[in-house]
Design an enzyme around this catalytic site. Structure first.
Site, PDB file in Angstrom:
ATOM      1  N   ARG A 160       0.590  -1.443   0.139  1.00  0.00           N
ATOM      2  CA  ARG A 160      -0.283   0.098  -0.125  1.00  0.00           C
ATOM      3  C   ARG A 160       0.514   1.289   0.496  1.00  0.00           C
ATOM      4  O   ARG A 160       0.725   1.969   0.394  1.00  0.00           O
ATOM      5  CB  ARG A 160      -1.240  -0.181   1.540  1.00  0.00           C
ATOM      6  CG  ARG A 160      -1.895  -0.959   1.354  1.00  0.00           C
ATOM      7  CD  ARG A 160      -3.106  -0.660  -0.277  1.00  0.00           C
ATOM      8  NE  ARG A 160      -3.905  -1.962   0.328  1.00  0.00           N
ATOM      9  CZ  ARG A 160      -4.304  -3.538  -0.138  1.00  0.00           C
ATOM     10  NH1 ARG A 160      -3.274  -3.674  -0.747  1.00  0.00           N
ATOM     11  NH2 ARG A 160      -5.093  -3.895   0.773  1.00  0.00           N
ATOM     12  N   SER A 235     -10.633  -0.518   2.927  1.00  0.00           N
ATOM     13  CA  SER A 235      -9.719  -0.678   4.519  1.00  0.00           C
ATOM     14  C   SER A 235      -9.267   0.803   4.655  1.00  0.00           C
ATOM     15  O   SER A 235      -8.530   1.349   4.050  1.00  0.00           O
ATOM     16  CB  SER A 235      -7.911  -1.312   4.375  1.00  0.00           C
ATOM     17  OG  SER A 235      -8.757  -2.741   3.973  1.00  0.00           O
ATOM     18  N   GLU A 331      -4.263   3.739   6.485  1.00  0.00           N
ATOM     19  CA  GLU A 331      -3.950   3.988   4.851  1.00  0.00           C
ATOM     20  C   GLU A 331      -4.451   4.684   4.356  1.00  0.00           C
ATOM     21  O   GLU A 331      -4.088   5.476   3.171  1.00  0.00           O
ATOM     22  CB  GLU A 331      -4.420   2.410   4.308  1.00  0.00           C
ATOM     23  CG  GLU A 331      -3.727   1.839   3.480  1.00  0.00           C
ATOM     24  CD  GLU A 331      -4.545   2.135   2.330  1.00  0.00           C
ATOM     25  OE1 GLU A 331      -3.768   2.508   1.571  1.00  0.00           O
ATOM     26  OE2 GLU A 331      -5.733   1.771   1.978  1.00  0.00           O
TER      27      GLU A 331
HETATM   28  N1  EPU Z   1     -10.493 -10.326  10.504  1.00  0.00           N
HETATM   29  C1  EPU Z   1     -11.251 -10.197  11.685  1.00  0.00           C
HETATM   30  N2  EPU Z   1     -12.341  -9.144  11.737  1.00  0.00           N
HETATM   31  C2  EPU Z   1     -12.404  -8.177  10.643  1.00  0.00           C
HETATM   32  C3  EPU Z   1     -11.682  -8.213   9.651  1.00  0.00           C
HETATM   33  C4  EPU Z   1     -10.915  -9.523  10.034  1.00  0.00           C
HETATM   34  O1  EPU Z   1     -10.272 -11.270  12.527  1.00  0.00           O
HETATM   35  O2  EPU Z   1     -13.384  -7.591  11.265  1.00  0.00           O
HETATM   36  C5  EPU Z   1      -9.864 -11.434   9.855  1.00  0.00           C
HETATM   37  C6  EPU Z   1      -9.702 -13.101   9.592  1.00  0.00           C
HETATM   38  O3  EPU Z   1     -11.172 -13.502   9.853  1.00  0.00           O
HETATM   39  C7  EPU Z   1      -8.576 -12.892   8.617  1.00  0.00           C
HETATM   40  C8  EPU Z   1      -7.779 -11.761   8.521  1.00  0.00           C
HETATM   41  O4  EPU Z   1      -7.959 -10.631   9.197  1.00  0.00           O
HETATM   42  O5  EPU Z   1      -7.909 -13.351   9.437  1.00  0.00           O
HETATM   43  C9  EPU Z   1      -8.075 -11.128   7.357  1.00  0.00           C
HETATM   44  O6  EPU Z   1      -8.859 -10.680   6.906  1.00  0.00           O
HETATM   45  P1  EPU Z   1      -9.113 -10.308   4.814  1.00  0.00           P
HETATM   46  O7  EPU Z   1      -9.160 -11.887   4.896  1.00  0.00           O
HETATM   47  O8  EPU Z   1     -10.445 -10.002   4.819  1.00  0.00           O
HETATM   48  O9  EPU Z   1      -8.355  -8.950   4.739  1.00  0.00           O
HETATM   49  P2  EPU Z   1      -7.867  -8.112   5.832  1.00  0.00           P
HETATM   50  O10 EPU Z   1      -6.033  -8.040   5.884  1.00  0.00           O
HETATM   51  O11 EPU Z   1      -8.621  -7.220   6.581  1.00  0.00           O
HETATM   52  C10 EPU Z   1      -6.196  -6.859   3.363  1.00  0.00           C
HETATM   53  C11 EPU Z   1      -7.007  -5.572   2.260  1.00  0.00           C
HETATM   54  C12 EPU Z   1      -7.841  -5.606   1.546  1.00  0.00           C
HETATM   55  C13 EPU Z   1      -7.958  -6.748   0.779  1.00  0.00           C
HETATM   56  C14 EPU Z   1      -7.891  -8.213   1.065  1.00  0.00           C
HETATM   57  C15 EPU Z   1      -7.737  -9.243   0.674  1.00  0.00           C
HETATM   58  C16 EPU Z   1      -5.218  -4.677   3.989  1.00  0.00           C
HETATM   59  C17 EPU Z   1      -5.253  -2.885   4.450  1.00  0.00           C
HETATM   60  N3  EPU Z   1      -6.215  -4.586   3.485  1.00  0.00           N
HETATM   61  O12 EPU Z   1      -7.639  -7.013   4.697  1.00  0.00           O
HETATM   62  O13 EPU Z   1      -7.906  -4.471   0.899  1.00  0.00           O
HETATM   63  O14 EPU Z   1      -8.964  -6.560  -0.067  1.00  0.00           O
HETATM   64  O15 EPU Z   1      -7.019  -8.226   2.317  1.00  0.00           O
HETATM   65  O16 EPU Z   1      -6.832  -9.651  -0.180  1.00  0.00           O
HETATM   66  O17 EPU Z   1      -4.696  -4.978   3.267  1.00  0.00           O
HETATM   67  C18 EPU Z   1      -8.272  -2.236   0.906  1.00  0.00           C
HETATM   68  O18 EPU Z   1      -7.063  -2.115   0.411  1.00  0.00           O
HETATM   69  O19 EPU Z   1      -9.300  -0.965   0.527  1.00  0.00           O
HETATM   70  C19 EPU Z   1      -8.880  -3.724   1.016  1.00  0.00           C
HETATM   71  C20 EPU Z   1     -10.234  -3.134   1.561  1.00  0.00           C
END
Ligand code: EPU
Length: 336
Positions: A160, A235, A331
């Site tokens: 990012r 995010s 971010e």
């Molecule tokens: N999780 C929780 N609670 C929540 C959300 C997530 O416990 O409310 C846990 C999930 O269970 C999982 C982990 O966090 O174990 C990761 O969650 P997820 O796969 O949904 O991805 P993320 O880390 O929350 C990142 C990116 C997203 C992208 C997704 C999929 C960042 C800051 N965010 O989210 O990007 O779509 O991975 O690759 O890196 C964005 O940048 O706007 C965005 C949506």
């Protein structure tokens, strides 16, 4: 040149924040932008408005980048090289590529925003980052109105992150982005758990670009709010990277903490998990809130001000720090 006065920016930012631009111009060609820069340099740029939080009226001239066009520069049997102007909608570009059987960005389906801003924060999702397919980025230097070109390496892409968020912040207006995409032997990235599950549930064993894109669209729709219905900027925080030592301590207290090793000494932990564990998921404070299905996404239920959303972000950061001694980095580009 058509400069308008007192224009609401509510429809120009996906958070749906109501602030006004004293003066506003929509620019649809590089030539027009170049002419404008000769007379006005103190400008505020807005394109898709999908990664910003506006907290005040804007006194500077707001320049909306609306330069459209997709062209194929060259192609061979294996690859196609395209130049896409900054004002093209990102998701429509993804769909165009899928319809042409061009591979590489199907995992980035349904990300809000325009092509011109995708390199700035190096958009990424489901195991793919846009840096993997960008060959170069073109723009105008505000100070000189001259064309500038950045190779992929020049952009200094990171998670990012890019040069456009650091040393070149506020100095360049990106006008087009060049991509190298596959025409055959596509490298499909379905390793991200949720994509695999989605494909299996549809009995798809040999997925096409469209199958992967459809799976990503399904997953995003099920987790992330549609900015047309509930204002948001995706995010709000980055996933923090902490030392392995700190992680081991944290894991003792929280055995279920999700984690992704970065290298020998560092571990990335999901900010969404930290925010959820801190009790914020689904909470609402007036019209500012935290999405009920994804704690990483702050939302505007209608009439929240940018300041209210920012206050909420600060409260979340403080609580997460108190609970886990981890500083969440914002971010989204907060305009104070
Ligand atoms: N999780 C929780 N609670 C929540 C959300 C997530 O416990 O409310 C846990 C999930 O269970 C999982 C982990 O966090 O174990 C990761 O969650 P997820 O796969 O949904 O991805 P993320 O880390 O929350 C990142 C990116 C997203 C992208 C997704 C999929 C960042 C800051 N965010 O989210 O990007 O779509 O991975 O690759 O890196 C964005 O940048 O706007 C965005 C949506």
């Amino acid at each position: 040149m058509n400069i308008q006065e007192n224009i609401s920016l509510k429809n120009y930012n996906t958070f749906g924040i109501s602030v006004n631009a004293k003066r506003f111009i929509s620019v649809d060609s590089v030539y027009e932008l170049q002419q404008l820069l000769k007379i006005e340099k103190d400008i505020f740029l807005i394109s898709g408005g999908s990664n910003m939080l506006l907290t005040n009226n804007i006194d500077k001239l707001v320049v909306h980048i609306d330069i459209k066009g997709i062209s194929i520069d060259r192609e061979d049997d294996s690859f196609v090289y395209l130049t896409v102007n900054a004002g093209e909608n990102w998701h429509e570009f993804v769909l165009y590529c899928i319809s042409q059987n061009y591979g590489g960005i199907e995992n980035l389906s349904l990300i809000p925003g325009l092509v011109g801003t995708c390199p700035i924060q190096n958009i990424g999702a489901y195991g793919v980052e846009v840096k993997d397919v960008i060959t170069k980025v073109e723009g105008l230097e505000i100070e000189t109105s001259k064309f500038v070109t950045f190779s992929n390496e020049d952009c200094q892409f990171g998670y990012r992150n890019s040069i456009f968020k650091n040393s070149h912040k506020g100095k360049i207006i990106l006008t087009s982005v060049c991509f190298k995409l596959t025409k055959k032997s596509h490298h499909l990235n379905t390793s991200y758990g949720a994509i695999e599950t989605e494909l299996v549930s549809k009995n798809i064993t040999k997925p096409t670009l469209k199958n992967v894109s459809d799976a990503v669209i399904e997953i995003r729709k099920s987790k992330l709010p549609d900015p047309k219905k509930i204002g948001n900027s995706g995010s709000f925080f980055k996933n923090p990277v902490i030392s392995k030592k700190q992680f081991v301590e944290l894991q003792k207290e929280n055995p279920t903490i999700p984690n992704y090793p970065v290298n020998e000494t560092e571990v990335k932990v999901p900010a969404g998990w930290l925010v959820e564990q801190s009790g914020f998921k689904g909470k609402r404070f007036g019209d500012a809130g935290i999405h009920e299905k994804q704690a990483l996404v702050l939302v505007n239920y209608g009439n929240a001000s940018g300041k209210e959303i920012y206050q909420l972000a600060k409260k979340i950061r403080e609580t997460v720090f108190k609970n886990f001694e981890i500083s969440l980095e914002i971010e989204v580009n907060v305009i104070l």
